[in-house]
Design a protein around this motif. Structure first.
Motif, PDB file in Angstrom:
ATOM      1  N   MET A  76       0.894  -1.045  -0.005  1.00  0.00           N
ATOM      2  CA  MET A  76      -0.022  -0.010   0.027  1.00  0.00           C
ATOM      3  C   MET A  76       0.988   1.218  -0.010  1.00  0.00           C
ATOM      4  SD  MET A  76      -3.034   1.003   2.718  1.00  0.00           S
ATOM      5  CE  MET A  76      -4.301   0.271   1.742  1.00  0.00           C
ATOM      6  N   GLU A  77       0.357   2.085  -0.747  1.00  0.00           N
ATOM      7  CA  GLU A  77       1.271   3.246  -0.802  1.00  0.00           C
ATOM      8  C   GLU A  77       0.105   4.642  -1.048  1.00  0.00           C
ATOM      9  OE1 GLU A  77       3.883   6.305  -1.570  1.00  0.00           O
ATOM     10  OE2 GLU A  77       4.506   4.528  -0.948  1.00  0.00           O
ATOM     11  N   LYS A  78       0.482   5.684  -0.448  1.00  0.00           N
ATOM     12  CA  LYS A  78      -0.468   6.861  -0.582  1.00  0.00           C
ATOM     13  C   LYS A  78       0.537   8.133  -0.924  1.00  0.00           C
ATOM     14  CE  LYS A  78      -1.232   9.260   3.806  1.00  0.00           C
ATOM     15  NZ  LYS A  78      -0.994  10.381   3.489  1.00  0.00           N
ATOM     16  N   THR A  79       0.171   8.854  -1.859  1.00  0.00           N
ATOM     17  CA  THR A  79       0.702  10.365  -1.981  1.00  0.00           C
ATOM     18  C   THR A  79      -0.544  10.914  -2.844  1.00  0.00           C
ATOM     19  OG1 THR A  79       2.904   9.157  -2.267  1.00  0.00           O
ATOM     20  CG2 THR A  79       2.435  11.254  -3.185  1.00  0.00           C
ATOM     21  N   PRO A  80      -0.755  12.094  -2.356  1.00  0.00           N
ATOM     22  CA  PRO A  80      -1.626  13.114  -3.012  1.00  0.00           C
ATOM     23  C   PRO A  80      -1.553  13.418  -4.560  1.00  0.00           C
ATOM     24  CG  PRO A  80      -1.492  13.817  -1.008  1.00  0.00           C
ATOM     25  CD  PRO A  80      -0.362  12.706  -1.138  1.00  0.00           C
ATOM     26  N   SER A  81      -0.328  13.514  -4.518  1.00  0.00           N
ATOM     27  CA  SER A  81       0.306  14.090  -6.246  1.00  0.00           C
ATOM     28  C   SER A  81      -0.068  12.809  -7.254  1.00  0.00           C
ATOM     29  CB  SER A  81       1.502  14.665  -6.095  1.00  0.00           C
ATOM     30  OG  SER A  81       2.740  13.531  -5.776  1.00  0.00           O
ATOM     31  N   TYR A  82       0.091  11.465  -6.805  1.00  0.00           N
ATOM     32  CA  TYR A  82       0.101  10.405  -7.919  1.00  0.00           C
ATOM     33  C   TYR A  82      -0.927  10.782  -9.020  1.00  0.00           C
ATOM     34  CZ  TYR A  82       3.233   7.375  -5.150  1.00  0.00           C
ATOM     35  OH  TYR A  82       4.491   7.001  -4.679  1.00  0.00           O
ATOM     36  N   PHE A  83      -2.457  11.058  -8.578  1.00  0.00           N
ATOM     37  CA  PHE A  83      -3.263  11.097  -9.377  1.00  0.00           C
ATOM     38  C   PHE A  83      -3.193  12.283 -10.284  1.00  0.00           C
ATOM     39  CE2 PHE A  83      -7.702  12.479 -10.490  1.00  0.00           C
ATOM     40  CZ  PHE A  83      -8.158  11.202 -11.159  1.00  0.00           C
ATOM     41  N   VAL A  84      -2.488  13.137 -10.071  1.00  0.00           N
ATOM     42  CA  VAL A  84      -2.345  14.429 -10.949  1.00  0.00           C
ATOM     43  C   VAL A  84      -0.872  14.544 -11.747  1.00  0.00           C
ATOM     44  CG1 VAL A  84      -4.006  15.866  -9.814  1.00  0.00           C
ATOM     45  CG2 VAL A  84      -1.804  15.932  -9.339  1.00  0.00           C
TER      46      VAL A  84
ATOM     47  N   PHE B 205      -5.062   1.756 -16.845  1.00  0.00           N
ATOM     48  CA  PHE B 205      -6.133   0.979 -16.082  1.00  0.00           C
ATOM     49  C   PHE B 205      -7.442   0.930 -16.498  1.00  0.00           C
ATOM     50  CE2 PHE B 205      -2.256   1.920 -13.189  1.00  0.00           C
ATOM     51  CZ  PHE B 205      -1.729   0.811 -12.962  1.00  0.00           C
ATOM     52  N   PRO B 206      -8.150  -0.215 -16.227  1.00  0.00           N
ATOM     53  CA  PRO B 206      -9.340  -0.062 -16.480  1.00  0.00           C
ATOM     54  C   PRO B 206     -10.210   0.385 -15.335  1.00  0.00           C
ATOM     55  CG  PRO B 206      -8.911  -2.224 -15.706  1.00  0.00           C
ATOM     56  CD  PRO B 206      -7.756  -1.547 -15.904  1.00  0.00           C
ATOM     57  N   LEU B 207     -11.383   0.943 -15.456  1.00  0.00           N
ATOM     58  CA  LEU B 207     -12.062   1.908 -14.214  1.00  0.00           C
ATOM     59  C   LEU B 207     -12.544   0.839 -13.360  1.00  0.00           C
ATOM     60  CD1 LEU B 207     -13.157   4.544 -13.483  1.00  0.00           C
ATOM     61  CD2 LEU B 207     -15.328   3.977 -14.897  1.00  0.00           C
ATOM     62  N   THR B 208     -12.462  -0.323 -13.496  1.00  0.00           N
ATOM     63  CA  THR B 208     -12.751  -1.440 -12.539  1.00  0.00           C
ATOM     64  C   THR B 208     -11.848  -1.540 -11.419  1.00  0.00           C
ATOM     65  OG1 THR B 208     -11.924  -3.030 -13.919  1.00  0.00           O
ATOM     66  CG2 THR B 208     -14.402  -2.867 -13.701  1.00  0.00           C
ATOM     67  N   GLN B 209     -10.687  -1.041 -11.895  1.00  0.00           N
ATOM     68  CA  GLN B 209      -9.634  -1.045 -11.043  1.00  0.00           C
ATOM     69  C   GLN B 209      -9.144   0.127 -10.047  1.00  0.00           C
ATOM     70  OE1 GLN B 209      -6.954  -3.961 -13.598  1.00  0.00           O
ATOM     71  NE2 GLN B 209      -5.872  -2.872 -12.070  1.00  0.00           N
ATOM     72  N   ILE B 210     -10.061   1.136 -10.306  1.00  0.00           N
ATOM     73  CA  ILE B 210     -10.138   2.384  -9.892  1.00  0.00           C
ATOM     74  C   ILE B 210     -11.339   2.766  -8.875  1.00  0.00           C
ATOM     75  CG2 ILE B 210      -9.474   5.170  -9.928  1.00  0.00           C
ATOM     76  CD1 ILE B 210      -8.622   4.311 -12.795  1.00  0.00           C
TER      77      ILE B 210
ATOM     78  N   SER C 231       3.031  -3.183 -11.937  1.00  0.00           N
ATOM     79  CA  SER C 231       1.936  -3.986 -11.644  1.00  0.00           C
ATOM     80  C   SER C 231       0.514  -3.560 -12.237  1.00  0.00           C
ATOM     81  CB  SER C 231       1.496  -4.387 -10.058  1.00  0.00           C
ATOM     82  OG  SER C 231       0.400  -5.015 -10.015  1.00  0.00           O
ATOM     83  N   GLN C 232      -0.021  -4.222 -13.189  1.00  0.00           N
ATOM     84  CA  GLN C 232      -1.121  -3.845 -13.943  1.00  0.00           C
ATOM     85  C   GLN C 232      -2.136  -4.527 -12.956  1.00  0.00           C
ATOM     86  OE1 GLN C 232      -0.881  -5.525 -18.028  1.00  0.00           O
ATOM     87  NE2 GLN C 232       0.330  -3.510 -18.443  1.00  0.00           N
ATOM     88  N   GLU C 233      -2.093  -5.079 -12.168  1.00  0.00           N
ATOM     89  CA  GLU C 233      -3.276  -5.594 -11.209  1.00  0.00           C
ATOM     90  C   GLU C 233      -3.611  -4.702 -10.121  1.00  0.00           C
ATOM     91  OE1 GLU C 233      -4.834  -8.447 -12.240  1.00  0.00           O
ATOM     92  OE2 GLU C 233      -3.278  -8.130 -13.847  1.00  0.00           O
ATOM     93  N   THR C 234      -2.637  -3.638  -9.950  1.00  0.00           N
ATOM     94  CA  THR C 234      -3.021  -2.569  -8.640  1.00  0.00           C
ATOM     95  C   THR C 234      -4.276  -2.256  -8.739  1.00  0.00           C
ATOM     96  OG1 THR C 234      -0.605  -2.011  -8.828  1.00  0.00           O
ATOM     97  CG2 THR C 234      -2.112  -0.539  -7.762  1.00  0.00           C
ATOM     98  N   LYS C 235      -4.707  -2.063  -7.678  1.00  0.00           N
ATOM     99  CA  LYS C 235      -6.222  -1.404  -7.470  1.00  0.00           C
ATOM    100  C   LYS C 235      -5.845   0.079  -6.858  1.00  0.00           C
ATOM    101  CE  LYS C 235      -8.930  -5.367  -6.378  1.00  0.00           C
ATOM    102  NZ  LYS C 235     -10.286  -5.727  -5.874  1.00  0.00           N
ATOM    103  N   LEU C 236      -6.501   1.076  -7.427  1.00  0.00           N
ATOM    104  CA  LEU C 236      -6.290   2.446  -7.019  1.00  0.00           C
ATOM    105  C   LEU C 236      -7.495   2.863  -6.233  1.00  0.00           C
ATOM    106  CD1 LEU C 236      -4.884   2.900 -10.421  1.00  0.00           C
ATOM    107  CD2 LEU C 236      -3.706   3.045  -8.676  1.00  0.00           C
ATOM    108  N   ILE C 237      -7.192   3.777  -5.143  1.00  0.00           N
ATOM    109  CA  ILE C 237      -8.067   4.396  -4.368  1.00  0.00           C
ATOM    110  C   ILE C 237      -7.796   5.968  -4.499  1.00  0.00           C
ATOM    111  CG2 ILE C 237      -9.263   5.005  -2.094  1.00  0.00           C
ATOM    112  CD1 ILE C 237      -8.556   1.802  -1.753  1.00  0.00           C
ATOM    113  N   VAL C 238      -8.688   6.812  -5.025  1.00  0.00           N
ATOM    114  CA  VAL C 238      -8.435   8.223  -5.355  1.00  0.00           C
ATOM    115  C   VAL C 238      -9.733   9.007  -4.378  1.00  0.00           C
ATOM    116  CG1 VAL C 238      -8.459  10.205  -6.753  1.00  0.00           C
ATOM    117  CG2 VAL C 238      -7.809   7.711  -7.383  1.00  0.00           C
ATOM    118  N   VAL C 239      -9.201   9.673  -3.413  1.00  0.00           N
ATOM    119  CA  VAL C 239     -10.146  10.653  -2.565  1.00  0.00           C
ATOM    120  C   VAL C 239     -10.198  11.760  -3.472  1.00  0.00           C
ATOM    121  CG1 VAL C 239     -10.585  11.589  -0.437  1.00  0.00           C
ATOM    122  CG2 VAL C 239      -9.505   9.457  -0.340  1.00  0.00           C
TER     123      VAL C 239
END
Length: 193
Positions: free
Chosen positions: A1-9, A90-95, A21-29
């Motif tokens: 698990m890793e978190k960094t606010p700037s990743y999404f942008v 990534f497919p939307l199903t992983q976000i 890893s193409q299997e990564t699940k992503l969580i975005v607040v």
């Protein structure tokens, strides 16, 4: 698990994570982009008191309603544009998108959806939270093995700088088409107005 606010942008991040890893699940607040920009400005102002006014940074020409999309506090809230970049890898199903507003008003409900997305048993419930009136946020109750509850850090929960109502309305108008596109992309209306 890793978190960094700037990743999404950050433009290069989806490619790098996909290569790892193409299997990564992503969580975005995400939260209302206008509120997010004001919060960003408030936090920066606390560290840099001689910062130009919010309006000076947010607009190239406020009279004409021309928003400065190059200012980071504005650019970050263009969620649809950032998501387009992620969907190349990534497919939307992983976000999974977490509502920042609901994380405050219903933390257990939001975390239940996160647990479901991750395929985890629902362990975190309402009984794990209490509302901290001083911070204005929910906090985790202390586990029996710990001496103190877990709350957001001192940089969270500060009172936002007051921004001119016209500037806020101009920014709402600016973000509206991006928000609508984002809602359509993720299949969820976050009701930012």
């Amino acid at each position: 698990m890793e978190k960094t606010p700037s990743y999404f942008v950050t433009k290069e991040t989806p490619h790098r994570i996909s290569a790892m890893s193409q299997e990564t699940k992503l969580i975005v607040v995400v939260r209302d982009p206008v509120t997010r920009a004001i919060s960003d400005y408030t936090q920066t102002l606390s560290k840099t008191p001689d910062l130009p006014s919010f309006q000076d940074l947010a607009f190239r020409n406020q009279t004409l309603g021309i928003v400065d999309m190059s200012w980071n506090a504005i650019r970050i809230g263009l969620y649809a544009l950032h998501l387009e970049n992620w969907l190349r890898y990534f497919p939307l199903t992983q976000i999974h998108f977490v509502s920042g507003e609901r994380l405050i008003t219903d933390p257990a409900g939001e975390l239940s959806r996160v647990q479901d997305f991750l395929g985890l048993k629902r362990i975190v419930t309402d009984k794990h939270f209490y509302f901290n009136r001083t911070k204005g946020f929910p906090c985790l109750k202390k586990p029996e093995s710990s001496g103190s509850p877990r709350c957001l850090g001192k940089s969270k929960g500060r009172t936002h700088v007051q921004i001119d109502r016209d500037a806020i309305e101009q920014l709402r108008d600016f973000y509206r088409p991006y928000n609508v596109k984002f809602y359509e992309m993720v299949g969820h209306d976050f009701k930012w107005e």
